[in-house]
Write an enzyme that holds these catalytic residues in place. Structure first.
Site, PDB file in Angstrom:
ATOM      1  CE1 TYR A 137     -74.448  25.411  13.540  1.00 51.32           C
ATOM      2  CE2 TYR A 137     -73.019  23.379  13.777  1.00 51.32           C
ATOM      3  CZ  TYR A 137     -73.383  24.821  14.013  1.00 51.32           C
ATOM      4  OH  TYR A 137     -72.883  25.306  15.266  1.00 51.32           O
TER       5      TYR A 137
ATOM      6  CE  LYS B  57     -82.316  31.042  25.583  1.00 54.47           C
ATOM      7  NZ  LYS B  57     -81.834  31.542  26.765  1.00 54.47           N
TER       8      LYS B  57
ATOM      9  CG  ASP C  94     -79.058  30.651  28.894  1.00 56.79           C
ATOM     10  OD1 ASP C  94     -79.779  29.982  29.067  1.00 56.79           O
ATOM     11  OD2 ASP C  94     -79.798  31.916  29.157  1.00 56.79           O
TER      12      ASP C  94
ATOM     13  CG  ASP D 193     -70.041  23.339  16.744  1.00 49.52           C
ATOM     14  OD1 ASP D 193     -68.740  22.649  16.739  1.00 49.52           O
ATOM     15  OD2 ASP D 193     -70.229  23.988  15.701  1.00 49.52           O
TER      16      ASP D 193
ATOM     17  CG  ASP E 286     -64.950  23.114  20.334  1.00 51.90           C
ATOM     18  OD1 ASP E 286     -65.115  21.943  20.102  1.00 51.90           O
ATOM     19  OD2 ASP E 286     -64.502  23.984  19.427  1.00 51.90           O
TER      20      ASP E 286
END
Ligand code: NAD
Length: 360
Positions: free
Chosen positions: A142, A193, A225, A249, A253
């Site tokens: 980001y 990852k 994943d 992020d 959620d």
């Protein structure tokens, strides 16, 4: 000891939920004989209206003089036409930057009384959900170099974003996770990852190196994943999840929503040192603002996080959480979490009932 709290009510339902959280903090103060003091400051739309800026310098000063910041929410339709840097949300990014808050902490706990709001199967849900996602907040993709290149010499348009992490950035967020894990079940799952990304391989190596400094804490790695899948398959396995900005992020959620309504979810943003900013994850809810309909539980649980994390008042935080649960157990609800047979109350009454429960 005096515990100074900056209160930024903000816009929409912000003032209503903050008032309830302050009432609960006052009740905790009385019960445990703690001298909480509150300093109000303006941010967001309220600050734009008062002085033309989303984050006045005075607000930064008030926050820096305080041990912790309680924030309601900012924004609303009134200020939507303003350019980016003048919008209420610029206040939020500005205060995070001014206070050096690089760690976002989001607990996801399924409280007994709200079990029915959990969208997972009963046998999965009944094993319990009680975890904290520790997300890096000021680095990674980001904040990395990005660009859209319109028609390069080969006539193709492309865009890129860069994921970049330095060892120090990884160490300081991992330190937060180790500190939090030490006070919980001493178990961290570090999500990355690393089978594809170099930045994830450095992340993994750094976290492993650090784990030697924390021999009591068990660290396991999980690919992102798989983590997304495990969160819905067996959330009870998680205690502290440590992860990067983008993965955090998304996963925070997911973790939050398996525990129910947006009106009950708290968060903390932390930097080095004890000061933190504590806020509900919901926004200013303009559709219900000023109607005494907002659920103050997220703000109250954010205040409980403040007590524990910034002030080290674990028993006080637990008392506030217990009071929230006790009121919900009596099937007293704000409209957003109502069930059959609930007694529906407004924001004010909900705050007052939780405060009363603490004083008992
Ligand atoms: P929102 O979270 O404000 O509202 C989404 C829905 O959830 C609405 O129907 C609202 O009524 C409901 N809701 C939210 N909080 C509630 C509560 N405590 N009790 C009961 N119901 C609740 O999100 P939005 O509508 O996308 O955004 C509204 C404004 O809030 C926008 O200006 C947005 O930029 C801002 N916002 C601010 C923050 C923040 O300050 N950290 C975060 C998100 C959105």
């Amino acid at each position: 000891m005096n515990y100074k709290i900056a209160v930024i009510e903000g816009d929409g339902i912000g003032p209503e939920v903050c008032a309830a959280a302050v009432e609960v903090l006052k009740a905790v103060g009385e019960k445990f004989k703690r001298g909480f003091t509150f300093a109000r400051a303006l941010m967001g739309g309220a600050a734009i209206d008062a002085c033309g800026l989303p984050l006045p310098e005075e607000t930064v000063d008030v926050c820096k003089r305080s041990g912790a910041v309680l924030l309601g929410a900012v924004g609303g339709p009134k200020w939507e036409g303003l350019p980016g840097e003048s919008r209420p949300e610029a206040g939020l990014l500005g205060i995070r930057k001014a206070l050096g808050l690089y760690a976002n902490i989001r607990p996801a706990r399924l409280v007994n009384a709200l079990k029915k709001t959990c969208p997972l199967r009963a046998d999965i849900r009944d094993k319990g959900i009680d975890m904290i996602v520790v997300r890096e907040l000021t680095g990674g993709i980001y904040f990395g170099k990005r660009n859209t290149v319109q028609r390069n010499p080969a006539g193709k348009t492309y865009a890129y974003d860069t994921e970049k992490y330095g060892v120090n950035e990884i160490r300081r967020i991992a330190e937060k996770a180790f500190e939090i894990a030490a006070k919980r079940k001493k178990k961290i799952v570090s999500v990355d990852k690393a089978n594809v990304l170099d930045s994830s391989r450095l992340w993994r190596r750094t976290v492993h190196e650090m784990s030697a400094e924390y021999p009591d804490i068990e660290v396991a790695d999980m690919l992102v994943d798989n983590a997304a899948m495990q969160l819905v398959k067996n959330p009870a396995q998680f205690d502290v999840i440590l992860t990067s900005n983008m993965f955090g992020d998304i996963l925070s959620d997911e973790a939050a929503m398996i525990t129910g309504s947006i009106g009950i979810l708290a968060s903390a943003s932390l930097g080095s040192g004890g000061r933190g900013l504590y806020e509900p994850i919901h926004g200013s809810a303009p559709d219900i603002a000023g109607q005494d309909k907002a659920n103050p539980v997220a703000a109250i649980l954010s205040a409980a996080m403040m007590l524990e994390i910034s002030f080290g008042l674990g028993a006080e935080a637990a008392a506030a959480e217990r009071a929230v649960n006790a009121v919900l157990e009596r099937n007293i609800r704000t409209a957003d979490i109502k069930e059959d047979g609930s007694r529906i109350v407004g924001c004010k009454e909900m705050g007052a009932l939780i405060a009363e429960e603490i004083r008992r």
